[in-house]
Design a protein around this motif. Structure first.
Motif, PDB file in Angstrom:
ATOM      1  N   THR A  75       0.880  -1.187   0.034  1.00 19.58           N
ATOM      2  CA  THR A  75       0.248   0.038  -0.111  1.00 19.58           C
ATOM      3  C   THR A  75       0.868   1.176  -0.015  1.00 19.58           C
ATOM      4  N   ILE A  76       2.379   1.319   0.462  1.00 18.02           N
ATOM      5  CA  ILE A  76       3.024   2.276   0.438  1.00 18.02           C
ATOM      6  C   ILE A  76       3.080   3.185  -0.856  1.00 18.02           C
ATOM      7  N   PRO A  77       3.306   2.621  -1.986  1.00 21.83           N
ATOM      8  CA  PRO A  77       3.360   3.507  -3.220  1.00 21.83           C
ATOM      9  C   PRO A  77       2.043   4.225  -3.406  1.00 21.83           C
ATOM     10  N   PHE A  78       0.996   3.605  -3.361  1.00 24.66           N
ATOM     11  CA  PHE A  78      -0.257   4.466  -3.393  1.00 24.66           C
ATOM     12  C   PHE A  78      -0.449   5.677  -2.590  1.00 24.66           C
ATOM     13  N   ILE A  79       0.043   5.559  -0.985  1.00 22.58           N
ATOM     14  CA  ILE A  79       0.047   6.321  -0.136  1.00 22.58           C
ATOM     15  C   ILE A  79       1.148   7.576  -0.571  1.00 22.58           C
ATOM     16  N   VAL A  80       2.245   6.992  -0.992  1.00 20.68           N
ATOM     17  CA  VAL A  80       3.306   8.191  -1.476  1.00 20.68           C
ATOM     18  C   VAL A  80       2.946   8.838  -2.565  1.00 20.68           C
ATOM     19  N   CYS A  81       2.279   8.209  -3.512  1.00 22.18           N
ATOM     20  CA  CYS A  81       1.737   8.734  -4.482  1.00 22.18           C
ATOM     21  C   CYS A  81       0.696   9.883  -4.533  1.00 22.18           C
ATOM     22  N   THR A  82      -0.196   9.492  -3.417  1.00 22.29           N
ATOM     23  CA  THR A  82      -1.446  10.320  -3.010  1.00 22.29           C
ATOM     24  C   THR A  82      -1.006  11.755  -2.403  1.00 22.29           C
ATOM     25  N   TYR A  83      -0.018  11.516  -1.484  1.00 19.10           N
ATOM     26  CA  TYR A  83       0.608  12.807  -0.930  1.00 19.10           C
ATOM     27  C   TYR A  83       1.386  13.671  -1.775  1.00 19.10           C
ATOM     28  N   PHE A  84       2.023  13.220  -2.797  1.00 15.62           N
ATOM     29  CA  PHE A  84       2.751  14.108  -3.462  1.00 15.62           C
ATOM     30  C   PHE A  84       1.838  14.816  -4.605  1.00 15.62           C
ATOM     31  N   LEU A  85       0.856  13.711  -5.113  1.00 23.08           N
ATOM     32  CA  LEU A  85      -0.034  14.511  -6.234  1.00 23.08           C
ATOM     33  C   LEU A  85      -1.204  15.175  -5.559  1.00 23.08           C
ATOM     34  N   LYS A  86      -1.568  15.365  -4.376  1.00 23.69           N
ATOM     35  CA  LYS A  86      -2.541  15.769  -3.570  1.00 23.69           C
ATOM     36  C   LYS A  86      -3.774  15.636  -4.083  1.00 23.69           C
ATOM     37  N   ASP A  87      -3.996  14.372  -4.658  1.00 27.43           N
ATOM     38  CA  ASP A  87      -5.282  13.814  -4.988  1.00 27.43           C
ATOM     39  C   ASP A  87      -5.209  12.414  -5.129  1.00 27.43           C
ATOM     40  N   TRP A  88      -6.863  11.830  -5.259  1.00 27.75           N
ATOM     41  CA  TRP A  88      -6.734  10.119  -5.326  1.00 27.75           C
ATOM     42  C   TRP A  88      -7.021  10.047  -6.872  1.00 27.75           C
ATOM     43  N   TYR A  89      -6.209   9.127  -7.397  1.00 23.72           N
ATOM     44  CA  TYR A  89      -6.182   8.712  -8.811  1.00 23.72           C
ATOM     45  C   TYR A  89      -6.578   7.343  -8.833  1.00 23.72           C
ATOM     46  N   PHE A  90      -7.124   6.453  -7.917  1.00 23.22           N
ATOM     47  CA  PHE A  90      -7.017   5.013  -7.843  1.00 23.22           C
ATOM     48  C   PHE A  90      -8.479   4.582  -8.130  1.00 23.22           C
ATOM     49  N   GLY A  91      -9.496   5.507  -7.980  1.00 19.87           N
ATOM     50  CA  GLY A  91     -10.905   5.206  -8.125  1.00 19.87           C
ATOM     51  C   GLY A  91     -11.476   4.675  -6.772  1.00 19.87           C
ATOM     52  N   ASP A  92     -12.720   4.129  -7.091  1.00 24.98           N
ATOM     53  CA  ASP A  92     -13.500   3.481  -6.043  1.00 24.98           C
ATOM     54  C   ASP A  92     -13.040   2.016  -5.650  1.00 24.98           C
ATOM     55  N   ILE A  93     -12.583   1.404  -6.565  1.00 25.51           N
ATOM     56  CA  ILE A  93     -12.050   0.106  -6.270  1.00 25.51           C
ATOM     57  C   ILE A  93     -10.791   0.187  -5.497  1.00 25.51           C
ATOM     58  N   GLY A  94      -9.975   1.244  -5.871  1.00 25.41           N
ATOM     59  CA  GLY A  94      -8.552   1.436  -5.017  1.00 25.41           C
ATOM     60  C   GLY A  94      -8.801   1.873  -3.629  1.00 25.41           C
ATOM     61  N   CYS A  95      -9.874   2.849  -3.373  1.00 27.26           N
ATOM     62  CA  CYS A  95     -10.328   3.022  -2.102  1.00 27.26           C
ATOM     63  C   CYS A  95     -10.576   1.850  -1.342  1.00 27.26           C
ATOM     64  N   LYS A  96     -11.408   0.973  -1.753  1.00 30.69           N
ATOM     65  CA  LYS A  96     -12.057  -0.391  -0.956  1.00 30.69           C
ATOM     66  C   LYS A  96     -10.562  -1.160  -0.833  1.00 30.69           C
ATOM     67  N   ILE A  97      -9.949  -1.412  -1.431  1.00 34.71           N
ATOM     68  CA  ILE A  97      -8.830  -2.182  -1.410  1.00 34.71           C
ATOM     69  C   ILE A  97      -7.883  -1.573  -0.478  1.00 34.71           C
ATOM     70  N   LEU A  98      -7.506  -0.379  -0.687  1.00 36.19           N
ATOM     71  CA  LEU A  98      -6.344   0.176   0.051  1.00 36.19           C
ATOM     72  C   LEU A  98      -6.855   0.373   1.720  1.00 36.19           C
ATOM     73  N   PHE A  99      -7.871   0.633   1.677  1.00 36.11           N
ATOM     74  CA  PHE A  99      -8.519   1.039   3.214  1.00 36.11           C
ATOM     75  C   PHE A  99      -8.664  -0.246   4.085  1.00 36.11           C
TER      76      PHE A  99
END
Length: 351
Positions: A75-99
């Motif tokens: 899950t780290i690459p998704f978190i790091v990417c989100t913090y640097f891009l200041k937005d969520w780009y992984f869709g609703d499925i990404g939310c469910k999987i990550l969280f």
């Protein structure tokens, strides 16, 4: 992941230079943990797959722990990417999987550790029953651990959705739970009980019983070879160390989450809350980086124990074969000695 404050994780607002420095430091530290943790756990899996022939129970458990660590680190690459891009780009499925993935792996780890402690306890108190357990039984137990972890995580997977808000800077996307505050509070409290409190009571009880057993065993052995610690005891100590490290890394995370849920009077500046979020998040990921080193020590001590057991067994059988034919006249005594060899007080078997 920050379950109770998901907006802090998935949609950090642009801030001052200080916030940028903090976010960059956090991202760099997590990236370093990702490299170290993935390398260590992949190495652990490689070694464990080659060592399965030694002892199924221990090595199946370590494989499960390493797999849980790898899934959590993913899950780290998704978190790091989100913090640097200041937005969520992984869709609703990404939310469910990550969280749900971090809750899933957190429970899989502590449940596996609880199973390991239970196996060690049964190996000491009921060694003959432990020997009779098949590899299929142990694999089924591991499967039950993952299934129970999944069931506890399903509510988070179902109730977290992607939400979009429009503001002056455009559309902001973030992952957030859709249930009410009270239901969310109850759910997180249940998860805290299943991941920290209940396993803690079980493991504490088992190790208290084991400590009493070993104290009695050492008293009986003092007149023979002193109080030298056996490799088997080192194995138990290493398992307990892994458990303590897990609690040390995850307990601050849970205290912070529950404190924000139950303490309405908690008033902290936004940047202080952000820093605490970063710290407790890094602490949870550090557990997956530390574990491979502990697994290496654990399996080293366990192999040492197995070698000593095999050496003692071969020495015993060799001396038995060298005995004279007069052995038949003392068959009862020999049978008694052979039975004593299997007693827990003489040789507490670990499989």
């Amino acid at each position: 992941m920050d379950e109770s404050g998901s907006e802090n994780l998935t949609s950090p607002s642009p801030g001052s230079a200080d916030e940028l420095i903090i976010s960059s430091t956090f991202g760099t530290l997590l990236s370093f943990m990702y490299v170290v943790g993935v390398s260590g756990n992949v190495y652990t899996l490689t070694v464990m797959c080659h060592s399965m022939r030694f002892a199924a129970s221990m090595y199946i458990s370590i494989i499960n722990l390493a797999l849980a660590d790898l899934l959590y680190l993913s899950t780290i690459p998704f978190i790091v990417c989100t913090y640097f891009l200041k937005d969520w780009y992984f869709g609703d499925i990404g939310c469910k999987i990550l969280f749900s993935l971090d809750l899933f792996t957190m429970h899989a780890s502590i449940f596996t550790l609880t199973v390991m402690c239970t196996e060690r306890y049964l190996a000491v108190t009921k060694p003959l029953d432990t020997v009779q357990r098949s590899k299929g039984y142990r694999k089924a137990t591991a499967g039950a651990v993952w299934l129970l972890s999944l069931l506890l995580t399903l509510p988070m997977m179902i109730m977290v959705n992607l939400q979009e808000t429009r503001g002056g800077s455009g559309v902001k996307r973030m992952c957030a739970p859709t249930w009410g505050p009270e239901a969310y509070k109850i759910y997180l409290t249940v998860l805290f009980s299943t991941s920290i409190i209940s396993p803690g009571f079980i493991i504490g009880y088992l190790y208290t019983k084991l400590a009493r057993t070993y104290l009695e065993s050492q008293r009986n052995a003092l007149s023979k070879k002193g109080s030298r610690r056996s490799p088997k005891q080192k194995v138990l100590l290493m398992i307990f160390t892994i458990v303590l490290v897990f609690w040390a890394c995850f307990l601050p995370f849970w205290i912070w989450q529950l404190l924000r849920l139950y303490s309405r009077s908690l008033q902290l500046a936004s940047h202080i809350q952000t820093c605490i979020n970063y710290l407790v998040t890094c602490l949870t990921y550090s557990n997956s980086c530390i574990n491979p080193f502990l697994y290496t020590l654990l399996t080293k001590n366990y192999r040492e124990y197995l070698k000593n057991r095999h050496r003692s067994f071969y020495k015993y059988t060799s001396s038995f074969k060298r005995r004279t034919p007069s052995l038949q006249s003392s068959f009862g005594k020999s049978s008694s000695n052979q039975y004593d060899f299997l007693l827990p007080s003489k040789d507490m078997q670990v499989k």
